[in-house]
Design an enzyme around this catalytic site. Structure first.
Site, PDB file in Angstrom:
ATOM      1  CB  SER A 266      -0.882   0.014   1.245  1.00 42.91           C
ATOM      2  OG  SER A 266      -0.079   0.303   2.374  1.00 42.91           O
ATOM      3  CE  LYS A 267      -0.809   8.044  -0.078  1.00 38.95           C
ATOM      4  NZ  LYS A 267       0.358   8.584   0.585  1.00 38.95           N
ATOM      5  NE  ARG A 268      -2.311   3.898   5.645  1.00 37.21           N
ATOM      6  CZ  ARG A 268      -3.116   2.850   5.851  1.00 37.21           C
ATOM      7  NH1 ARG A 268      -2.786   1.930   6.724  1.00 37.21           N
ATOM      8  NH2 ARG A 268      -4.239   2.729   5.185  1.00 37.21           N
ATOM      9  CG  ASP A 271       3.720   7.408   2.592  1.00 37.76           C
ATOM     10  OD1 ASP A 271       4.266   7.641   1.505  1.00 37.76           O
ATOM     11  OD2 ASP A 271       2.517   7.621   2.820  1.00 37.76           O
ATOM     12  CD  GLU A 289      -1.731  11.924   0.995  1.00 37.09           C
ATOM     13  OE1 GLU A 289      -0.953  11.098   1.484  1.00 37.09           O
ATOM     14  OE2 GLU A 289      -2.915  11.664   0.695  1.00 37.09           O
TER      15      GLU A 289
END
Ligand code: GLU
Length: 510
Positions: A266-268, A271, A289
């Site tokens: 996922s994008k998380r 990050d 964002e």
């Protein structure tokens, strides 16, 4: 794979935001199959859900595909025999198929309001049943199966809100073949009567997707595993519409997993672990964002394509480096694995490093000259290119080179403390100064001259070269690692080398 049928594949994203790197892999596999078989690669924008439409997302998708090297043969930009390629622009085409299904008793009008649906869900949940609008629950709802023909007509004439739902049989096995997963069988008793046409006259994903795949002559549906649960419904639609003999082959690709292996990437995760999950930078137009992309992070598109190809597919041997042409030659859906592919950021770095080393020096220079200029003002091209040639092997990204090579442009201001601690002895300063004089006396210019004289000097002093090699590097560059040391000395030139030896030995007091 059927050979008679021309290979026509499509990448069919919904423009709901930035394209996830997993989506790029889906597009890539479609593209590889198309090119391998001299087929056609289609881009179809599935934008029937206007609520989820995000401005700029389609352009983002197109730019991302272009950047990775995926060429589109038919699509919104290119046009083609089945234009338009945006579903919102094809709206009038879908209705007739929903109507046809109604006529044949394979679909029905449903007039239920949001409250009706909510009540049904509650009722079913209370009796511990799946809250689905299906072959059982539909008989308790307001639709053309339960209302009289007159009432249905009246409601339609009056313009009541309605949707069209598929009418699935109570209990029938839907079997289909997936190139990656083999035979898949699902009973209609576990499926619900999905909406095909919405109140606003727009088709849902399911209807539009199947109708377009049929009309566009799609031979293979290659898409992410998250669509596998929709496939039985699609198979039923092919059957109901009388298109079963034209049904594409299905290939549901494995998920891209988190580096730890549990769950979807996922994008998380990006990050958290510091790597991009999007091909190019993206700014969400609603929230503002920002998400970083591979392109802006300094990855080469060839490296990204190569890495993605191997996340889920593997060749018959151990080859890892593939040009796009080689991928096209080697790719086959049969070698795509069923299980999820773990994303490995170190592998991504590794691929980029391999491509960095394959680039021509002038090409790298052209890419990073703005960084050089920003750091050191205008730089001499030949000088910078020599540095690049010397340095690149050690780095994964070209953009790292300018900062890492600062000592070629400015005097080092700090000297690696660990080397000082471990390698500096009371006599080191003296040896370095003497070595500097030795180089000067022998007028060293080339790397070989520096190297030969270094060895002769050490021999004459009866010391091992290792004793002063690291101190020499640190004294001249400040850094414990870098390009081959004698290349570095030759490029800096005798004068600078001598000055730096004097400055450093003055600073380091033991
Ligand atoms: N529009 C769907 C998506 O956004 C396409 C799925 C498919 O390829 O059928 O992924």
């Amino acid at each position: 794979m059927s050979t008679e049928r021309p290979v026509r594949v499509r990448f069919a994203p919904s423009p709901t935001g930035a394209l996830h790197i997993g989506g790029v892999r889906t597009a890539l596999y479609n593209y590889l199959l198309a090119r391998k078989h001299g087929g056609t690669m289609i881009l179809r924008i599935e934008d029937t859900d206007q609520n989820r439409f995000v401005p700029g997302a389609e352009e983002y998708i197109r730019e991302s595909l272009k950047w990775v090297g995926i060429e589109i043969d038919e699509g919104p930009e290119q046009g083609g025999p089945h234009a338009p390629y945006r579903q919102s622009e094809r709206k009038p085409m879908y209705r007739q198929y929903a109507d046809k299904l109604i006529e044949e008793g394979l679909a029905y009008y449903a007039f239920d309001t949001e409250e009706d649906l909510e009540q049904m869900r509650k009722r079913l949940e209370a009796s511990k049943m799946q809250p689905a609008y299906d072959s059982v629950s539909r008989m308790g709802m307001k639709n053309s199966l339960t209302l009289s023909a007159d009432e249905v007509k009246e409601r339609l004439d009056r313009g009541d809100n309605y949707v069209i739902r598929i009418k699935l049989p109570r209990k029938e096995e839907v079997r289909f073949h997936d190139v990656i997963r083999g035979w898949v069988a699902v009973s209609t008793s576990t499926m619900d009567d999905k909406v095909l046409l919405k109140g606003d006259g727009m088709p849902t994903y399911h209807l539009a997707n199947v109708v377009d795949d049929y009309l566009m002559g799609i031979s293979h549906v290659i898409r992410g595993e998250e669509w596998l649960p929709s496939a039985p419904l699609h198979v039923m639609l092919y059957r109901y519409l009388g298109w079963e003999d034209k049904m594409p082959e299905f290939a549901h690709l494995p998920l891209l997993l988190k580096p730890e292996g549990n769950g979807k990437l996922s994008k998380r995760d990006g990050d958290r672990l510091g790597f991009p999950v999007f091909p190019i930078d993206w700014t969400d137009p609603k929230t503002g964002e920002k998400s970083s992309g591979y392109r802006e992070s300094g990855y080469y598109p060839e490296a990204v394509a190569n890495m993605l190809a191997l996340l889920g597919w593997h060749p018959s041997d151990n080859q890892e480096m593939f040009t796009m042409d080689e991928l096209i030659q080697s790719f086959s859906l049969e070698r795509v694995s069923k299980s999820g592919a773990k994303f490995d950021v170190n592998k991504a770095y590794w691929f980029n490093q391999q491509y960095l080393n394959q680039k021509s020096v002038p090409e790298i220079y052209a890419d990073i000259v703005p960084i050089f200029s920003e750091l050191y003002g205008s730089v001499n091209q030949e000088y910078a290119e020599t540095i690049i040639a010397m340095m690149r092997e050690k780095y994964q990204f070209a953009r790292e080179i300018p900062a890492a090579s600062s000592y070629f442009f400015v005097e080092p201001s700090a000297f690696d403390e660990e080397v000082i601690r471990k390698k500096w002895k009371p006599e080191t300063n003296g040896l370095l100064l003497e070595l500097g004089e030795w180089f000067t006396r022998n007028n060293c210019l080339t790397p070989t001259e520096f190297e030969d004289n270094f060895k002769i000097y050490c021999e004459s002093k009866g010391i091992k070269t290792g004793e002063i090699l690291q101190p020499l590097r640190v004294a001249v560059s400040g850094a414990p690692m870098g390009p081959p040391i004698f290349d570095m000395l030759a490029l800096l030139g005798l004068e600078k080398v001598l000055t730096r030896l004097i400055v450093c030995t003055n600073l380091i007091k033991l």
